[in-house]
Design a protein around this motif. Structure first.
Motif, PDB file in Angstrom:
ATOM      1  N   THR A  77       0.796  -1.230   0.000  1.00  0.00           N
ATOM      2  CA  THR A  77       0.000   0.000   0.000  1.00  0.00           C
ATOM      3  C   THR A  77       0.829   1.281   0.000  1.00  0.00           C
ATOM      4  N   SER A  89      -9.621  -5.400   3.515  1.00  0.00           N
ATOM      5  CA  SER A  89     -10.816  -4.640   3.158  1.00  0.00           C
ATOM      6  C   SER A  89     -11.186  -3.583   4.188  1.00  0.00           C
ATOM      7  N   ASN A  94      -9.817  -0.289   3.352  1.00  0.00           N
ATOM      8  CA  ASN A  94     -10.532   0.332   2.235  1.00  0.00           C
ATOM      9  C   ASN A  94     -11.830   1.001   2.680  1.00  0.00           C
ATOM     10  N   LYS A 105     -11.224   4.569   3.042  1.00  0.00           N
ATOM     11  CA  LYS A 105     -11.145   5.336   1.794  1.00  0.00           C
ATOM     12  C   LYS A 105     -12.493   5.943   1.407  1.00  0.00           C
ATOM     13  N   ASP A 130      -6.554   5.970   4.574  1.00  0.00           N
ATOM     14  CA  ASP A 130      -6.104   4.617   4.886  1.00  0.00           C
ATOM     15  C   ASP A 130      -4.652   4.593   5.365  1.00  0.00           C
TER      16      ASP A 130
END
Length: 362
Positions: free
Chosen positions: A113, A250, A253, A256, A267
């Motif tokens: 990431t 997840s 996310n 986000k 994130d």
């Protein structure tokens, strides 16, 4: 003479040791691990909570019979010196490999990431130095770090408010539309996220109020269960079934979905703060490995920390060993499954205790 000599964990320490050690990287991918059940996964954390309650009760009951001994000593008392020490050796290895798996997963998260074109050697070394510093202070130092971590990270749930607003409540409606095979797959994968509370069998002798140890640790467990339940609930509302299955990490996310004009990637804040949760899990397992090594091969008090340095070096070697990511994942997965054995191991010891009660009673 103080009746609390050698006992350093008060009720708050016990609550947050149980709570924080459970939340490592596991919760980050919990919705993905439960994805074989589709939208029906929502209530799985509550089922895990019930199982954790029953197994925790067995652990505390066993510990109450040996209030001044940890699991390493109990193994020797109930199984005999040689068998007990052999089992203890494998428990130490398990704690080391499990710790390496936790930090490896977190480094994988950082690489995928934030640091996609950089090596993880320096972050791993910094991480391990922090670990040595915390573990060096003993179990009370780890417990205090757990309390601090809870209050530093709990506010991150605020960032999920946009995911709730954008999610669909209708995703929560279709229940029990899964097969037994899908349920088994989800159950097996998802319970990894709840490992950690079983460490009470190692730090029980350090608890001041042992009579309320079950109540306090259970409160910590159910705080984690509630957080996992909320996370799963929001994920089910926000994601499609395909996304639940295929989006790695997840939970990050979900952040986000947030909309701030002055923060581009919320994130990244989550990943940065998550290091505290990783450290709480790792420090507890490394402390257990250190206690086990000292029980197996006693050293003078001044040299006791040698084991901490050796264990840290082993973790670094495991993380950096020249094998593929797939081989590492298999090793860490095997370690997770062995973690399940630690959950049910007290049940086996209880049967031995009841069978040999007169010989081993303290």
């Amino acid at each position: 003479m103080s009746t609390t000599k050698g006992k350093v964990l008060n009720r708050y320490h016990v609550i947050f040791l149980a709570q924080s050690v459970m939340l490592g990287t596991g919760i980050l991918s919990l919705p993905q691990k439960l994805s074989s059940m589709g939208y029906s996964q929502t209530f799985m954390p509550l089922l895990y909570g019930l199982i954790a309650t029953l197994t925790l009760f067995a652990m505390v009951w066993l510990c109450s019979k040996f209030p001044n001994d940890d699991l390493f000593k109990m193994n020797e008392i109930l199984l005999g010196k040689y068998i007990g020490k052999t089992i203890n050796f494998f428990i130490i290895i398990q704690c080391i490999v499990f710790s390496a798996g936790i930090i490896s997963n977190y480094m994988h998260l950082i690489q995928s990431t934030a640091l996609q074109e950089q090596t993880i050697t320096l972050p791993v070394l910094c991480f391990l130095l922090l670990l040595i510093y915390i573990v060096n202070g003993g179990i009370k130092s780890i417990a205090r770090f757990c309390i601090m971590t809870f209050f530093i990270t709990i506010w991150m749930f605020y960032f999920t408010r946009w995911a709730i607003e954008k999610g669909s409540v209708s995703h929560l409606l279709p229940l029990f539309n899964f097969t037994t095979k899908e349920f088994y797959a989800a159950f097996k994968q998802g319970y990894f996220s709840f490992l950690g509370y079983e460490l009470i069998v190692f730090y029980f002798p350090f608890i001041i109020d042992k009579k309320k140890a079950f109540r306090h640790s259970l409160l910590g467990v159910w705080i984690s269960v509630f957080l996992c339940f909320i996370t799963t609930l929001i994920s089910v509302m926000y994601y499609s079934e395909w996304q639940l299955k295929n989006v790695e990490f997840s939970v990050l996310n979900l952040f986000k979905a947030g909309e701030f004009t002055f923060i581009k990637r919320i994130d990244i804040i989550g990943i940065t703060l998550w290091v505290f949760l990783i450290l709480t899990s790792m420090t507890a397992y490394v402390w257990c490995a250190k206690q086990g090594a000292h029980a197996l091969f006693p050293l003078p008090k001044k040299k006791k920390n040698y084991y901490l340095y050796m264990i840290t070096c082993l973790i670094f070697v495991i993380i950096k060993m020249p094998v593929s990511r797939e081989v590492q994942d298999k090793l860490f997965m095997a370690s997770n499954y062995i973690g399940y054995i630690l959950i049910i191991w007290p049940l086996f010891l209880i049967m031995i205790y009841l069978f040999r009660k007169k010989q081993v009673q303290v």
